[in-house]
Enzyme design. Structure first.
Site, PDB file in Angstrom:
ATOM      1  N   ASN A   1       0.879  -1.167   0.000  1.00  0.00           N
ATOM      2  CA  ASN A   1       0.000   0.000   0.000  1.00  0.00           C
ATOM      3  C   ASN A   1       0.917   1.217   0.000  1.00  0.00           C
ATOM      4  OD1 ASN A   1      -1.883   1.989   0.433  1.00  0.00           O
ATOM      5  ND2 ASN A   1      -2.253   1.474   2.580  1.00  0.00           N
ATOM      6  N   TRP A   2       1.077   1.783  -1.173  1.00  0.00           N
ATOM      7  CA  TRP A   2       2.067   2.862  -1.323  1.00  0.00           C
ATOM      8  C   TRP A   2       1.604   4.171  -0.695  1.00  0.00           C
ATOM      9  CZ3 TRP A   2       4.578   2.811  -6.911  1.00  0.00           C
ATOM     10  CH2 TRP A   2       5.198   1.571  -7.116  1.00  0.00           C
TER      11      TRP A   2
ATOM     12  N   HIS B   1      -9.543   1.801   4.384  1.00  0.00           N
ATOM     13  CA  HIS B   1      -8.288   1.949   5.123  1.00  0.00           C
ATOM     14  C   HIS B   1      -8.494   2.936   6.275  1.00  0.00           C
ATOM     15  CE1 HIS B   1      -4.178   2.967   6.126  1.00  0.00           C
ATOM     16  NE2 HIS B   1      -3.858   1.805   5.591  1.00  0.00           N
TER      17      HIS B   1
ATOM     18  N   GLU C   1      -6.772   5.256   7.375  1.00  0.00           N
ATOM     19  CA  GLU C   1      -6.463   6.663   7.062  1.00  0.00           C
ATOM     20  C   GLU C   1      -7.644   7.325   6.355  1.00  0.00           C
ATOM     21  OE1 GLU C   1      -2.725   5.872   5.133  1.00  0.00           O
ATOM     22  OE2 GLU C   1      -1.908   5.271   7.074  1.00  0.00           O
TER      23      GLU C   1
ATOM     24  N   GLU D   1      -5.986  -4.462  10.298  1.00  0.00           N
ATOM     25  CA  GLU D   1      -4.949  -3.474  10.568  1.00  0.00           C
ATOM     26  C   GLU D   1      -5.265  -2.695  11.844  1.00  0.00           C
ATOM     27  OE1 GLU D   1      -2.644  -2.500   6.681  1.00  0.00           O
ATOM     28  OE2 GLU D   1      -4.219  -1.038   6.982  1.00  0.00           O
TER      29      GLU D   1
ATOM     30  N   GLY E   1       2.670  -1.104   4.267  1.00  0.00           N
ATOM     31  CA  GLY E   1       2.823   0.306   3.936  1.00  0.00           C
ATOM     32  C   GLY E   1       4.279   0.646   3.712  1.00  0.00           C
ATOM     33  N   GLY E   2       4.925   1.181   4.734  1.00  0.00           N
ATOM     34  CA  GLY E   2       6.301   1.676   4.634  1.00  0.00           C
ATOM     35  C   GLY E   2       7.271   0.715   3.947  1.00  0.00           C
TER      36      GLY E   2
HETATM   37  P1  PGA Z   1       2.593   0.367   7.609  1.00  0.00           P
HETATM   38  O1  PGA Z   1       1.170   0.630   6.903  1.00  0.00           O
HETATM   39  O2  PGA Z   1       3.086  -0.953   7.100  1.00  0.00           O
HETATM   40  O3  PGA Z   1       3.438   1.518   7.168  1.00  0.00           O
HETATM   41  O4  PGA Z   1       2.341   0.351   9.090  1.00  0.00           O
HETATM   42  C1  PGA Z   1       0.263  -0.410   6.710  1.00  0.00           C
HETATM   43  C2  PGA Z   1      -0.990   0.119   6.067  1.00  0.00           C
HETATM   44  O5  PGA Z   1      -1.422   1.221   6.427  1.00  0.00           O
HETATM   45  O6  PGA Z   1      -1.588  -0.549   5.198  1.00  0.00           O
END
Ligand code: PGA
Length: 256
Positions: free
Chosen positions: A13-14, A98, A100, A170, A237-238
């Site tokens: 997930n960029w 997600h 966010e 998550e 993510g990261g």
């Molecule tokens: P992260 O993000 O691996 O940077 O914690 C995961 C995500 O939000 O899908």
């Protein structure tokens, strides 16, 4: 519990990262490193990078996903992208719900459900995200909350449509924080989501659904997390922005 019946899926997930040239560079770096993957590999990229990613992944085992879609088919929704627009491009997956999006853009369980149905209707495969905030965990309501998010998101979705859905657990407190859930915590909630699916659709559907863990999964901790019986993959993510780290996680899923 039979993990072998499920597809292991590692999805990057960029988020809001990478210009088009940077996206091409990252995909080109990832491709050879994951060419022999024993799991499904997906890169979910910003809308502006979809065409670049689709072009760069042609003929490879890397699939492309978007990071969201709107629930209406078309119309006066300035700044939004419909599921049909993504499907027409050849995009296969879409991340929905997600945390966010829920935290910063006001998405609710109800709108996630609408987006999910729009995505399925367009032939996309949703990666549905659920997970508790730190306060929910401290208040002891993780199980109830995650079950509720799962049930509302899947309202009106048939057992047959579940074949095209991946669920990502998550915990919000673990996203981008470097605080990973322990392997036991991750497995416990993934198992709970599976039990929720069993109550909605029966054991066979629950057993066949891929449930990922996401939240600070990285090259170091992936193996332990992915070895858990109910953790079928990861939403990354990261670490998905670094080709060697992403490839190490893919390898861990292949072995796990
Ligand atoms: P992260 O993000 O691996 O940077 O914690 C995961 C995500 O939000 O899908």
């Amino acid at each position: 519990m039979n993990k072998a019946v499920r597809k292991a899926v590692i999805a990057g997930n960029w988020k809001m990262n990478k210009t088009r040239p940077e996206a091409k560079e990252l995909i080109e770096a990832i491709k050879p490193l994951v060419a022999d993957a024993g799991c499904e590999v997906i890169c979910c990229v910003p809308f502006t990078n979809l065409e670049t990613a689709l072009e760069a992944t042609k003929g490879s085992n890397v699939k492309v996903g978007a990071e969201n879609c709107h629930f209406e088919k078309s119309g006066a929704f300035t700044g939004e992208i419909s599921a049909d627009m993504l499907a027409e491009m050849g995009v296969e997956y879409v991340v929905l719900g997600h945390s966010e999006r829920r935290q910063y853009f006001g998405e609710t369980d109800e709108t996630v459900n609408k987006r999910l149905k729009a995505a399925l209707g367009a032939g996309l495969k949703p990666i549905l995200c659920v997970g508790e905030m730190l306060a929910d965990r401290e208040n002891g309501i993780t199980a109830e909350l995650v079950a509720m998010q799962t049930k509302i998101a899947l309202k009106g979705v048939s057992a047959d449509e579940m074949k095209n859905i991946i669920i990502a657990y998550e915990p919000v407190w673990a996203i981008g924080t470097g605080k990973t859930a322990t392997a036991e915590q991750a497995n416990e909630v993934c198992a709970l989501i599976r039990a929720t699916l069993a109550s909605l659709y029966g054991e066979a559907v629950a057993e066949a659904t891929t449930i990922q863990y996401g939240g600070s999964m990285n090259a170091k901790n992936a193996e332990e997390l992915l070895a858990q019986p109910d953790v079928d993959g990861g939403l990354i993510g990261g670490a998905s922005l670094k080709a060697p780290d992403f490839a190490t996680i893919v390898k861990a899923a292949t072995n796990g």
